[in-house]
Scaffold this motif. Structure first.
Motif, PDB file in Angstrom:
ATOM      1  N   CYS A  32       1.784  99.620 -47.835  1.00  7.94           N
ATOM      2  CA  CYS A  32       0.952  99.114 -48.919  1.00  7.94           C
ATOM      3  C   CYS A  32      -0.440  99.728 -48.834  1.00  7.94           C
ATOM      4  O   CYS A  32      -0.982  99.919 -47.746  1.00  7.94           O
ATOM      5  CB  CYS A  32       0.863  97.593 -48.813  1.00  7.94           C
ATOM      6  N   ASN A  36      -3.719  97.335 -53.367  1.00 10.25           N
ATOM      7  CA  ASN A  36      -2.606  96.459 -53.754  1.00 10.25           C
ATOM      8  C   ASN A  36      -2.747  95.091 -53.089  1.00 10.25           C
ATOM      9  O   ASN A  36      -2.392  94.073 -53.678  1.00 10.25           O
ATOM     10  CB  ASN A  36      -1.266  97.084 -53.376  1.00 10.25           C
ATOM     11  N   ASP A  39      -5.195  92.974 -54.944  1.00 10.36           N
ATOM     12  CA  ASP A  39      -4.589  92.374 -56.136  1.00 10.36           C
ATOM     13  C   ASP A  39      -3.745  91.158 -55.776  1.00 10.36           C
ATOM     14  O   ASP A  39      -3.620  90.224 -56.560  1.00 10.36           O
ATOM     15  CB  ASP A  39      -3.720  93.396 -56.872  1.00 10.36           C
TER      16      ASP A  39
END
Length: 92
Positions: A32, A36, A39
Motif C-alpha cells: 500500500c 491510500n 484515505d
C-alpha cells in the motif's frame, strides 16, 4: 535483542488503534502507498506517516521507495515472530 525486548517493542508499536488498523489493512492488501492509508483513516497525512514510522521501527512493516512514493508492506516473518512470542507467554 532478547525475546522479551522484541515482544515489548512490537506491542508498544501496536499500542495505538490506528497502527493496528494500518497493520490489518496491509495484511489484507499486501502492499500500500501511504496516500491510500490516509484515505482509509480519518487522520492527517503527517499523523499516518508518524504511525508508519513507529511500525517500521518495530520491524512490523517495511517501506520501499517506488518513484516519488513509498510503498509499505508487512514483514510477515516479524509478525510470525510476534505471534510466536505471544504464544510463548501462555506456556511460561
Amino acid at each position: 535483542m532478547t525475546n522479551d525486548q522484541t515482544l515489548a517493542q512490537c506491542c508498544k508499536a501496536l499500542g495505538h488503534p490506528a497502527r493496528v488498523a494500518i497493520l490489518r489493512h496491509l495484511l489484507k492488501v499486501n502492499r500500500c502507498v501511504c496516500g491510500n492509508l490516509v484515505d482509509l483513516l480519518p487522520l492527517a497525512q503527517s499523523t499516518v506517516s508518524q504511525h508508519l514510522k513507529k511500525l517500521k521501527e518495530a520491524g512490523l512493516i517495511r517501506g520501499e521507495i517506488e518513484g516519488p512514493r513509498i510503498c509499505y508492506c508487512v514483514d510477515r516473518a516479524r509478525v510470525a515472530q510476534l505471534m510466536s512470542l505471544i504464544t510463548e507467554l501462555e506456556a511460561s
